[in-house]
Design a protein around this motif. Structure first.
Motif, mmCIF file in Angstrom:
data_model
loop_
_atom_site.group_PDB
_atom_site.id
_atom_site.type_symbol
_atom_site.label_atom_id
_atom_site.label_comp_id
_atom_site.label_asym_id
_atom_site.label_seq_id
_atom_site.Cartn_x
_atom_site.Cartn_y
_atom_site.Cartn_z
ATOM 1 N N MET A 146 2.579 -3.817 -21.032
ATOM 2 C CA MET A 146 3.769 -3.034 -20.804
ATOM 3 C C MET A 146 4.508 -3.524 -19.553
ATOM 4 S SD MET A 146 5.713 -0.652 -21.774
ATOM 5 C CE MET A 146 5.381 0.943 -22.417
ATOM 6 N N ALA A 147 3.757 -3.836 -18.496
ATOM 7 C CA ALA A 147 4.375 -4.298 -17.249
ATOM 8 C C ALA A 147 5.108 -5.622 -17.454
ATOM 9 C CB ALA A 147 3.324 -4.429 -16.152
ATOM 10 N N VAL A 148 4.536 -6.490 -18.276
ATOM 11 C CA VAL A 148 5.177 -7.781 -18.554
ATOM 12 C C VAL A 148 6.519 -7.555 -19.245
ATOM 13 C CG1 VAL A 148 4.978 -9.927 -19.871
ATOM 14 C CG2 VAL A 148 2.995 -9.044 -18.638
ATOM 15 N N LYS A 149 6.570 -6.626 -20.172
ATOM 16 C CA LYS A 149 7.820 -6.333 -20.866
ATOM 17 C C LYS A 149 8.871 -5.805 -19.904
ATOM 18 C CE LYS A 149 5.793 -5.518 -25.391
ATOM 19 N NZ LYS A 149 5.610 -4.582 -26.491
ATOM 20 N N ILE A 150 8.463 -4.956 -18.977
ATOM 21 C CA ILE A 150 9.394 -4.425 -17.981
ATOM 22 C C ILE A 150 9.928 -5.551 -17.103
ATOM 23 C CG2 ILE A 150 9.615 -2.931 -15.950
ATOM 24 C CD1 ILE A 150 7.519 -1.083 -17.309
ATOM 25 N N ALA A 151 9.032 -6.415 -16.650
ATOM 26 C CA ALA A 151 9.443 -7.553 -15.817
ATOM 27 C C ALA A 151 10.415 -8.455 -16.575
ATOM 28 C CB ALA A 151 8.223 -8.336 -15.356
ATOM 29 N N ASP A 175 4.694 -10.391 -10.334
ATOM 30 C CA ASP A 175 4.321 -10.236 -8.922
ATOM 31 C C ASP A 175 5.386 -9.469 -8.148
ATOM 32 O OD1 ASP A 175 1.883 -11.459 -9.159
ATOM 33 O OD2 ASP A 175 2.519 -13.376 -8.322
ATOM 34 N N PHE A 176 6.652 -9.795 -8.381
ATOM 35 C CA PHE A 176 7.739 -9.093 -7.699
ATOM 36 C C PHE A 176 7.761 -7.630 -8.125
ATOM 37 C CE2 PHE A 176 12.131 -7.611 -7.341
ATOM 38 C CZ PHE A 176 12.372 -7.870 -6.000
ATOM 39 N N THR A 217 4.903 -9.861 -3.991
ATOM 40 C CA THR A 217 5.763 -10.820 -3.316
ATOM 41 C C THR A 217 7.113 -10.181 -3.073
ATOM 42 O OG1 THR A 217 6.734 -13.036 -3.400
ATOM 43 C CG2 THR A 217 6.575 -11.862 -5.477
ATOM 44 N N ASN A 218 7.799 -10.646 -2.044
ATOM 45 C CA ASN A 218 9.139 -10.129 -1.799
ATOM 46 C C ASN A 218 10.192 -11.148 -2.229
ATOM 47 O OD1 ASN A 218 8.757 -11.998 0.183
ATOM 48 N ND2 ASN A 218 9.410 -10.704 1.865
ATOM 49 N N VAL A 219 9.736 -12.210 -2.889
ATOM 50 C CA VAL A 219 10.635 -13.251 -3.372
ATOM 51 C C VAL A 219 10.895 -13.020 -4.854
ATOM 52 C CG1 VAL A 219 10.939 -15.721 -3.742
ATOM 53 C CG2 VAL A 219 9.769 -14.904 -1.691
#
Length: 65
Positions: A1-6, A14-15, A20-22
């Motif tokens: 689910m997180a991958v789909k949101i990203a 990671d962001f 990460t802040n990049v």
């Protein structure tokens, strides 16, 4: 689910989770993936060009401030 949101937000996982802040947008990520597929000599050439450009921009910025 997180991958789909990203993917929808066009950010790295990671962001999204704060590791990460990049933020790497999808176009930049695609370019990096294409560079990774090059042979070692071509890859080194691409990074030499990028490094020279970034060095010049940093130098210009340092002298214009």
């Amino acid at each position: 689910m997180a991958v789909k949101i990203a993917d929808v937000l066009e950010v790295s996982l990671d962001f999204l989770v704060g590791k990460t802040n990049v933020e790497i947008d999808s176009k930049a990520l695609k370019r990096l993936q294409d560079i990774q597929k090059l042979n070692d000599t071509d890859k080194a050439t691409v990074f030499e060009i990028v490094d020279a450009f970034l060095r010049d921009r940093k130098t210009k910025k340092a002298y214009t401030n």
